[in-house]
Scaffold this active site. Structure first.
Site, PDB file in Angstrom:
ATOM      1  N   ASP A   1      46.854  39.544  27.461  1.00  0.00           N
ATOM      2  CA  ASP A   1      45.412  39.355  27.526  1.00  0.00           C
ATOM      3  C   ASP A   1      45.006  37.976  26.985  1.00  0.00           C
ATOM      4  OD1 ASP A   1      42.750  40.571  27.875  1.00  0.00           O
ATOM      5  OD2 ASP A   1      42.593  40.330  25.707  1.00  0.00           O
TER       6      ASP A   1
ATOM      7  N   GLU B   1      47.151  36.771  31.732  1.00  0.00           N
ATOM      8  CA  GLU B   1      45.744  36.753  32.129  1.00  0.00           C
ATOM      9  C   GLU B   1      45.169  35.411  31.702  1.00  0.00           C
ATOM     10  OE1 GLU B   1      41.309  38.488  31.563  1.00  0.00           O
ATOM     11  OE2 GLU B   1      42.614  38.118  29.877  1.00  0.00           O
TER      12      GLU B   1
HETATM   13  C1  BGC Z   1      39.737  41.694  29.138  1.00  0.00           C
HETATM   14  C2  BGC Z   1      38.321  42.140  28.916  1.00  0.00           C
HETATM   15  C3  BGC Z   1      38.016  42.038  27.431  1.00  0.00           C
HETATM   16  C4  BGC Z   1      38.330  40.631  26.913  1.00  0.00           C
HETATM   17  C5  BGC Z   1      38.214  40.523  25.432  1.00  0.00           C
HETATM   18  C6  BGC Z   1      39.711  40.262  28.676  1.00  0.00           C
HETATM   19  O1  BGC Z   1      40.638  39.445  29.085  1.00  0.00           O
HETATM   20  O2  BGC Z   1      40.127  41.808  30.477  1.00  0.00           O
HETATM   21  O3  BGC Z   1      38.101  43.437  29.377  1.00  0.00           O
HETATM   22  O4  BGC Z   1      36.662  42.313  27.227  1.00  0.00           O
HETATM   23  O5  BGC Z   1      39.636  40.277  27.271  1.00  0.00           O
HETATM   24  O6  BGC Z   1      39.096  41.365  24.810  1.00  0.00           O
END
Ligand code: BGC
Length: 559
Positions: free
Chosen positions: A203, A245
């Site tokens: 993430d 991501e």
């Molecule tokens: C996730 C989101 C989240 C954010 C902060 C993103 O990359 O996909 O859903 O709100 O990270 O955690």
């Protein structure tokens, strides 16, 4: 897993889901691992080969679990660690891999690390987070959650300092300049890999490290750190993957693959809105242009392609003009907008036009990369734009016409979010059971598409060559791998189209349409003519025909 090819992810079909949204086994209104186990047969039937689980860790749930308060547990309402292990075994038994979110960048402010850090300046945990006496530091960094946040710093009255956060103010960023924190995160990864996870969706990776005078995104120090992670994982856990991501322009995402020594995969964020633009403007240029701006990636790496996910359809990687166009085309009602994007599901975005839904799926399934399906989109589920944050696209999976869409037997008021009940997308009309019983349903079509993709390695591994026909509405490309050549012809237009293709270099070959196994007239030395229905698409395999093989699909029919 029996398929031990370390490059399995290149041929994979991913399916993204939240445990809480899938199936509730104990009637408390919240989905759980036991419920998910019951639904694995459905996922196996569909043919997906890797699940991506949204965060299932203990959390105050102020960001749907991306605010982690314990990295080594399962949120109690979703089940126990044992349930998770059973789920992993059951998924693996069916040949389905599982990756999960690794929320590296930040924790919840309820995480014991943060609680201790804020209370004691002396604690070694203090420097697990990023503190400052001034909120002027790192002033060049943009704010991501513009709907709710005014600054990337928040004053903590207990710590008597500001803490840094790129997302919600209740999500303090971790400090990757601290070797102890890095070590702690490796232990977290080891913990989950030892349970049997096949990898992580990493993430928010662009934001791991901050430096004064920069925009605090994509820094070389961040890449060095990811290389360390990759080396560590390769040495201990063969065949497990890191999926980045990084919502960035392709040139800035490219370094996340390194020389195949960083992440195995990365989402192609900027392509996604261009697929929607291409169809809406009936023009292949936005799509092809995006590929001309996409640098080559190492052979062992892979893009991850998607249409929708649990977040808003992000327009961050769009120009102002493109953004205006997307809002105009897909979100005229301001209720549909969140941050810089559109919080809607696939089917409502496409006005429930089955032809457009198929076409867009056809694009993400045939362009270079591995596709991801967002749960429920395979049956054309709708959304509820009146729910707050991004909850409108996170409602319970619709299984049948029973109470709560067959998701849960709980009192409807106990559900974590209400089920969709409107007349078009409501569970009474849109549900898995009905679609399983209807041979021409979207779910059946998705299943066929997945099966066809899995038969042809060129989709996951092949090169791409765009043919740029004179008809702007028809997107045409070749995918080639070893001795296999696939030809994709897709009509982005809402009216029937004819197209002439220069396929002379394949003279003598016979295009075989893959959904019907139908032979088309062989390619000669003149332009190859095709006509397509509105939003129609052909997936062809070019077969070198032995001389006696002249029959077309129409022969043998009574006309
Ligand atoms: C996730 C989101 C989240 C954010 C902060 C993103 O990359 O996909 O859903 O709100 O990270 O955690």
């Amino acid at each position: 897993m029996t398929n031990v090819d370390p490059l399995w992810f290149k041929d994979a079909v991913f399916y993204e889901l939240h445990v809480k949204a899938f199936c509730d086994s104990n009637d408390d209104g919240i989905g759980d691992f036991r419920g998910l186990i019951q639904k694995l047969d459905y996922l196996e039937w569909l043919g997906v080969t890797c699940l991506w689980l949204l965060p299932f860790f203990p959390s105050p749930l102020r960001d749907d679990g991306y605010d982690v308060s314990d990295y080594r547990g399962v949120f109690p309402d979703y089940g126990s660690l044992d349930d998770l292990r059973t789920f992993l075994q059951e998924a693996h038994r069916r040949g389905i891999r599982v990756i999960a979110d690794l929320v590296l960048n930040h924790t919840s402010d309820q995480h014991p690390w943060f609680q201790e850090a804020r209370r004691s300046p002396e604690s070694p945990l203090r420097s697990f987070y990023v503190w400052s006496d001034s909120e002027k530091k790192y002033g060049k960094a943009r704010i991501i959650f513009i709907d709710t946040e005014r600054s990337n710093w928040t004053w903590d009255p207990v710590a008597k300092q500001y803490y840094w956060h790129r997302f919600f103010s209740h999500q303090p960023d971790l400090n990757y300049d601290n070797p102890e924190l890095r070590k702690a995160m490796l232990e977290v990864m080891a913990f989950w890999l030892d349970q049997g996870l096949d990898g992580f969706r990493c993430d928010a990776v662009p934001y791991l490290i901050e430096r004064e005078g920069t925009i605090c995104e994509n820094l070389s120090e961040t890449h060095e750190y990811l290389k360390d992670l990759r080396k560590w994982i390769d040495e201990r856990y063969q065949g497990r993957i890191l999926l980045a991501e990084a919502n960035q322009w392709p040139a800035d995402v490219r370094p996340y693959f390194g020389d195949n020594n960083e992440c195995h995969m990365a989402f192609h964020f900027p392509l996604m809105p261009r697929l929607f633009m291409g169809v809406r403007s009936e023009d292949w240029h936005p799509i092809v242009d995006m590929f001309t701006h996409t640098p080559a990636i190492p052979d062992e790496c892979q893009w991850c392609l998607f249409l929708r996910n649990h977040d808003e359809l992000t327009l961050e990687m769009c120009s102002g003009e493109e953004r205006d166009y997307m809002y105009y085309a897909y979100a005229r009602d301001p209720q549909m907008r969140r941050n810089i994007g559109i919080a809607r599901r696939l089917a409502p975005l496409l006005e429930n036009d089955r032809r457009k839904i198929e076409l867009l799926n056809s694009l993400v399934f045939t362009l270079p990369g591995s596709p991801i399906i967002y749960y429920g989109d395979e049956i054309g589920m709708g959304d509820n734009v009146h729910l707050g944050d991004r909850n409108g696209v996170r409602t319970p999976m619709q299984w049948n016409v029973d109470r709560n869409a067959g998701f849960s037997k709980a009192d409807p008021s106990k559900l974590y979010l209400p089920v969709i009940t409107d007349s078009i997308y409501g569970y009474q009309t849109t549900n898995v059971e009905a679609q399983l019983q209807t041979p021409y349903s979207l779910a059946h079509w998705m299943k066929s598409m997945i099966a066809i993709r899995k038969k042809h390695p060129a989709f996951g591994r092949g090169t791409i060559e765009f043919l740029r026909p004179r008809n702007d509405k028809v997107l045409v490309y070749l995918r080639q791998y070893r001795d296999e050549t696939l030809l994709m012809v897709q009509n982005l237009g809402g009216s029937a189209q004819a197209v002439e293709l220069d396929l002379v270099k394949f003279a003598g070959a016979v295009p075989v349409e893959l959904f019907g196994e139908t032979r088309f007239p062989s390619i000669g030395d003149r332009p190859y003519m095709l006509s397509l229905a509105p939003y129609g698409y052909y997936w062809f395999k070019l077969r070198q025909a032995p001389s006696e093989e002249t029959a077309y699909g129409i022969e043998g029919s009574v006309i």
